[in-house]
Design a protein around this motif. Structure first.
Motif, PDB file in Angstrom:
ATOM      1  N   LEU A   1     -41.318 -40.278 110.541  1.00  0.00           N
ATOM      2  CA  LEU A   1     -42.517 -39.728 109.910  1.00  0.00           C
ATOM      3  C   LEU A   1     -42.029 -38.831 108.775  1.00  0.00           C
ATOM      4  O   LEU A   1     -41.250 -37.905 109.020  1.00  0.00           O
ATOM      5  CB  LEU A   1     -43.314 -38.879 110.911  1.00  0.00           C
ATOM      6  N   VAL A   2     -42.443 -39.120 107.554  1.00  0.00           N
ATOM      7  CA  VAL A   2     -42.047 -38.301 106.405  1.00  0.00           C
ATOM      8  C   VAL A   2     -43.253 -37.460 105.991  1.00  0.00           C
ATOM      9  O   VAL A   2     -44.306 -38.010 105.638  1.00  0.00           O
ATOM     10  CB  VAL A   2     -41.568 -39.172 105.223  1.00  0.00           C
ATOM     11  N   VAL A   3     -43.108 -36.158 106.052  1.00  0.00           N
ATOM     12  CA  VAL A   3     -44.203 -35.258 105.689  1.00  0.00           C
ATOM     13  C   VAL A   3     -43.999 -34.842 104.236  1.00  0.00           C
ATOM     14  O   VAL A   3     -43.055 -34.112 103.909  1.00  0.00           O
ATOM     15  CB  VAL A   3     -44.237 -34.015 106.597  1.00  0.00           C
ATOM     16  N   GLY A   4     -44.862 -35.326 103.360  1.00  0.00           N
ATOM     17  CA  GLY A   4     -44.757 -35.011 101.933  1.00  0.00           C
ATOM     18  C   GLY A   4     -44.398 -36.255 101.138  1.00  0.00           C
ATOM     19  O   GLY A   4     -43.347 -36.863 101.363  1.00  0.00           O
ATOM     20  N   ALA A   5     -45.292 -36.625 100.229  1.00  0.00           N
ATOM     21  CA  ALA A   5     -45.066 -37.816  99.389  1.00  0.00           C
ATOM     22  C   ALA A   5     -44.563 -37.418  98.014  1.00  0.00           C
ATOM     23  O   ALA A   5     -44.815 -38.102  97.018  1.00  0.00           O
ATOM     24  CB  ALA A   5     -46.355 -38.638  99.286  1.00  0.00           C
ATOM     25  N   GLY A   6     -43.858 -36.277  97.940  1.00  0.00           N
ATOM     26  CA  GLY A   6     -43.235 -35.866  96.677  1.00  0.00           C
ATOM     27  C   GLY A   6     -41.901 -36.573  96.498  1.00  0.00           C
ATOM     28  O   GLY A   6     -41.590 -37.548  97.214  1.00  0.00           O
TER      29      GLY A   6
ATOM     30  N   ASP B   1     -49.276 -37.137 103.396  1.00  0.00           N
ATOM     31  CA  ASP B   1     -49.389 -35.970 102.519  1.00  0.00           C
ATOM     32  C   ASP B   1     -50.782 -35.395 102.686  1.00  0.00           C
ATOM     33  O   ASP B   1     -51.765 -36.125 102.787  1.00  0.00           O
ATOM     34  CB  ASP B   1     -49.146 -36.345 101.050  1.00  0.00           C
ATOM     35  N   ARG B   2     -50.850 -34.079 102.710  1.00  0.00           N
ATOM     36  CA  ARG B   2     -52.156 -33.435 102.882  1.00  0.00           C
ATOM     37  C   ARG B   2     -53.008 -33.547 101.610  1.00  0.00           C
ATOM     38  O   ARG B   2     -54.228 -33.461 101.660  1.00  0.00           O
ATOM     39  CB  ARG B   2     -51.990 -31.971 103.265  1.00  0.00           C
ATOM     40  N   ARG B   3     -52.340 -33.731 100.483  1.00  0.00           N
ATOM     41  CA  ARG B   3     -53.089 -33.919  99.241  1.00  0.00           C
ATOM     42  C   ARG B   3     -53.699 -35.316  99.221  1.00  0.00           C
ATOM     43  O   ARG B   3     -53.315 -36.172 100.011  1.00  0.00           O
ATOM     44  CB  ARG B   3     -52.163 -33.749  98.038  1.00  0.00           C
ATOM     45  N   ASP B   4     -54.610 -35.521  98.249  1.00  0.00           N
ATOM     46  CA  ASP B   4     -55.259 -36.834  98.201  1.00  0.00           C
ATOM     47  C   ASP B   4     -54.500 -37.805  97.299  1.00  0.00           C
ATOM     48  O   ASP B   4     -55.043 -38.801  96.856  1.00  0.00           O
ATOM     49  CB  ASP B   4     -56.724 -36.683  97.755  1.00  0.00           C
ATOM     50  N   HIS B   5     -53.241 -37.491  97.011  1.00  0.00           N
ATOM     51  CA  HIS B   5     -52.457 -38.361  96.134  1.00  0.00           C
ATOM     52  C   HIS B   5     -50.979 -38.233  96.492  1.00  0.00           C
ATOM     53  O   HIS B   5     -50.567 -37.269  97.138  1.00  0.00           O
ATOM     54  CB  HIS B   5     -52.672 -37.961  94.663  1.00  0.00           C
ATOM     55  N   ILE B   6     -50.194 -39.201  96.009  1.00  0.00           N
ATOM     56  CA  ILE B   6     -48.739 -39.148  96.184  1.00  0.00           C
ATOM     57  C   ILE B   6     -48.111 -38.342  95.033  1.00  0.00           C
ATOM     58  O   ILE B   6     -48.812 -37.884  94.141  1.00  0.00           O
ATOM     59  CB  ILE B   6     -48.126 -40.566  96.207  1.00  0.00           C
ATOM     60  N   ALA B   7     -46.807 -38.177  95.095  1.00  0.00           N
ATOM     61  CA  ALA B   7     -45.970 -37.620  94.008  1.00  0.00           C
ATOM     62  C   ALA B   7     -45.777 -36.097  94.070  1.00  0.00           C
ATOM     63  O   ALA B   7     -45.008 -35.551  93.271  1.00  0.00           O
ATOM     64  CB  ALA B   7     -46.433 -38.041  92.620  1.00  0.00           C
ATOM     65  N   GLY B   8     -46.444 -35.420  95.001  1.00  0.00           N
ATOM     66  CA  GLY B   8     -46.191 -33.989  95.169  1.00  0.00           C
ATOM     67  C   GLY B   8     -46.382 -33.220  93.874  1.00  0.00           C
ATOM     68  O   GLY B   8     -47.325 -33.481  93.116  1.00  0.00           O
ATOM     69  N   ASN B   9     -45.470 -32.300  93.619  1.00  0.00           N
ATOM     70  CA  ASN B   9     -45.636 -31.440  92.452  1.00  0.00           C
ATOM     71  C   ASN B   9     -45.377 -32.154  91.129  1.00  0.00           C
ATOM     72  O   ASN B   9     -45.726 -31.630  90.075  1.00  0.00           O
ATOM     73  CB  ASN B   9     -44.682 -30.233  92.552  1.00  0.00           C
TER      74      ASN B   9
ATOM     75  N   LYS C   1     -49.656 -30.880 110.904  1.00  0.00           N
ATOM     76  CA  LYS C   1     -49.867 -30.206 112.192  1.00  0.00           C
ATOM     77  C   LYS C   1     -50.954 -30.918 113.005  1.00  0.00           C
ATOM     78  O   LYS C   1     -50.873 -31.003 114.226  1.00  0.00           O
ATOM     79  CB  LYS C   1     -50.246 -28.734 111.973  1.00  0.00           C
ATOM     80  N   GLU C   2     -51.970 -31.401 112.301  1.00  0.00           N
ATOM     81  CA  GLU C   2     -53.063 -32.093 113.002  1.00  0.00           C
ATOM     82  C   GLU C   2     -52.576 -33.429 113.565  1.00  0.00           C
ATOM     83  O   GLU C   2     -52.858 -33.781 114.703  1.00  0.00           O
ATOM     84  CB  GLU C   2     -54.245 -32.316 112.059  1.00  0.00           C
ATOM     85  N   LEU C   3     -51.809 -34.160 112.748  1.00  0.00           N
ATOM     86  CA  LEU C   3     -51.286 -35.446 113.206  1.00  0.00           C
ATOM     87  C   LEU C   3     -50.331 -35.242 114.383  1.00  0.00           C
ATOM     88  O   LEU C   3     -50.388 -35.973 115.378  1.00  0.00           O
ATOM     89  CB  LEU C   3     -50.571 -36.164 112.048  1.00  0.00           C
ATOM     90  N   ALA C   4     -49.463 -34.225 114.247  1.00  0.00           N
ATOM     91  CA  ALA C   4     -48.475 -33.979 115.309  1.00  0.00           C
ATOM     92  C   ALA C   4     -49.167 -33.595 116.619  1.00  0.00           C
ATOM     93  O   ALA C   4     -48.707 -33.965 117.705  1.00  0.00           O
ATOM     94  CB  ALA C   4     -47.510 -32.878 114.874  1.00  0.00           C
ATOM     95  N   ALA C   5     -50.286 -32.875 116.519  1.00  0.00           N
ATOM     96  CA  ALA C   5     -51.019 -32.496 117.729  1.00  0.00           C
ATOM     97  C   ALA C   5     -51.706 -33.713 118.344  1.00  0.00           C
ATOM     98  O   ALA C   5     -51.716 -33.895 119.565  1.00  0.00           O
ATOM     99  CB  ALA C   5     -52.042 -31.410 117.400  1.00  0.00           C
ATOM    100  N   ALA C   6     -52.271 -34.562 117.470  1.00  0.00           N
ATOM    101  CA  ALA C   6     -53.025 -35.717 117.971  1.00  0.00           C
ATOM    102  C   ALA C   6     -52.094 -36.815 118.478  1.00  0.00           C
ATOM    103  O   ALA C   6     -52.403 -37.493 119.462  1.00  0.00           O
ATOM    104  CB  ALA C   6     -53.929 -36.257 116.860  1.00  0.00           C
ATOM    105  N   GLU C   7     -50.974 -37.008 117.778  1.00  0.00           N
ATOM    106  CA  GLU C   7     -50.057 -38.103 118.146  1.00  0.00           C
ATOM    107  C   GLU C   7     -48.611 -37.587 118.152  1.00  0.00           C
ATOM    108  O   GLU C   7     -47.829 -37.902 117.258  1.00  0.00           O
ATOM    109  CB  GLU C   7     -50.185 -39.258 117.157  1.00  0.00           C
TER     110      GLU C   7
END
Ligand code: FAD
Length: 337
Positions: free
Chosen positions: A7-12, A33-41, A217-223
């Motif tokens: 599981l990779v957290v962050g699509a930057g 990624d918690r943002r609605d898009h890839i590429a991070g900053n 955190k939500e994903l980790a709690a749910a799955e």
């Protein structure tokens, strides 16, 4: 049995590079990624045919041939050379400090020897022994004229504090270049991916499952068993639920505007070095790709205090948060781990 190897957290950039390598190694990967898009900053979006750097201007630069070869597999880079200018009360100075800067600041200073002598004279006039703060450090490196014109106001806006209240360690060096060369970076390779960073990151993530708008955190709690291993690319204090408090980040507020003119400032980056102007820079995005569109898009960057929930940029180095290495830069890199 986990659903994914990773599981990779962050699509930057960090997450995309890892996911690409894992995929090539035959591993199953989920990128969130918690943002609605890839590429991070480094995210760029198309506005009026111009690639706008939404989270601040990003110029790719490296001296490592293999890194340059690697990114060129995912994007074609142009030959943009970062040559910002500084505006101080309407007078324009080249950055980084070089012979163009010195000749403008001190009429009559034309050779490297003239400039070295002028700086040495100004430094000697300050008569500072061991610098006690950033102001004294800067004065003992470049003297009063450069400090007051190009360093003081900009730095105070950036850090939200008077230079006398900032640690000397923030600027170990203020590099002066004694040639007429306005190239900001010393690296061998630099440029901007043509068509934007988002396209480049999308190419890195080709064939990888990506879910945007997902909080770790939500994903980790749910799955909790979703993946055998997790690669976390977010802020390290958040990973530990702020158990040791928060790092003292700074933040940036971006004010972006589309203007009905072809060319607003003639260069991609103008630094505003006087304290009275509240923003530190204006970015004119089209110049990163030598754009000829009829309109232009500019972004004013306002440094801001950070509070939980805001986008963090650079953590401040204070005695409480200073990493073992003592360098601000390494914090940023740790955050990216
Ligand atoms: C204003 C600014 C200008 C910069 N300019 C340059 C430059 O010119 N050249 C240069 O080389 N570098 C520059 N940098 C540094 C560069 O942005 C970073 O080194 C690089 O983008 C880091 O990539 P990353 O993937 O590690 O982190 P990021 O790009 O920050 O990506 C991390 C991603 O993780 C996501 N995330 C975090 N926490 C969670 C969570 N709990 N759940 C789900 N997702 C989460 C975030 O939404 C984000 O998209 C700049 C940085 C800033 C802030």
């Amino acid at each position: 049995m986990s659903q994914y190897d990773y599981l990779v957290v962050g699509a930057g950039l960090s997450g995309a590079v890892f996911a690409n390598a894992a995929k090539r190694a035959g591993k199953s990967v989920l990128v969130i990624d918690r943002r609605d898009h890839i590429a991070g900053n480094v995210y760029t979006e198309d506005v009026e045919g111009i690639q706008v750097h939404r989270y601040g201007a990003h110029i790719f630069h490296t001296s490592m041939r293999d890194v340059w070869g690697y990114v060129n597999r995912f994007a074609e880079f142009n030959n943009y050379v970062n040559s910002p200018v500084a505006n101080f009360h309407g007078n324009m100075y080249n950055m980084p400090f070089n012979m163009n800067t010195f000749a403008k600041m001190w009429p009559g200073v034309v050779t490297p020897a003239d400039a070295r002598a002028k700086i040495a004279e100004q430094v000697a006039a300050e008569n500072i022994g061991e610098p006690a703060n950033l102001e004294e450090q800067a004065l003992s490196l470049v003297g009063r004229d450069i400090f007051e014109t190009l360093v003081k106001g900009y730095t105070e806006k950036q850090w939200g504090r008077d230079c006398r209240d900032l640690p000397a360690s923030i600027i170990r060096r203020l590099p002066c270049r004694f040639t007429y060369d306005n190239n900001y970076f010393n690296d061998r390779y630099q440029g901007i991916p043509m068509g934007g960073y988002t396209k480049m990151v999308a190419n890195m993530l080709e064939g990888v499952e990506v879910r945007c708008g997902v909080e770790y955190k939500e994903l980790a709690a749910a799955e909790p068993d979703i993946a055998a291993r997790t690669i976390y690319c977010g802020p390290i204090d958040a990973f530990y639920d702020f158990k040791l408090g928060t790092l003292e980040y700074r933040s940036l507020r971006f004010e972006t505007e589309t203007l009905d003119e072809q060319d607003h400032q003639g260069v991609a980056v103008v630094n505003y070095t006087e304290r009275e102007i509240p923003y530190t820079r204006i970015i004119e995005h089209k110049h990163f790709e030598f754009g000829t569109q009829e309109k232009t898009v500019i972004t004013r960057e306002y440094p801001a205090d950070w509070k939980p929930g805001d986008e963090p940029t650079t953590p401040s180095t204070t005695p409480r948060t200073r990493p073992c290495t003592g360098s601000t830069r390494s914090w940023r890199h740790r955050r990216a781990m």
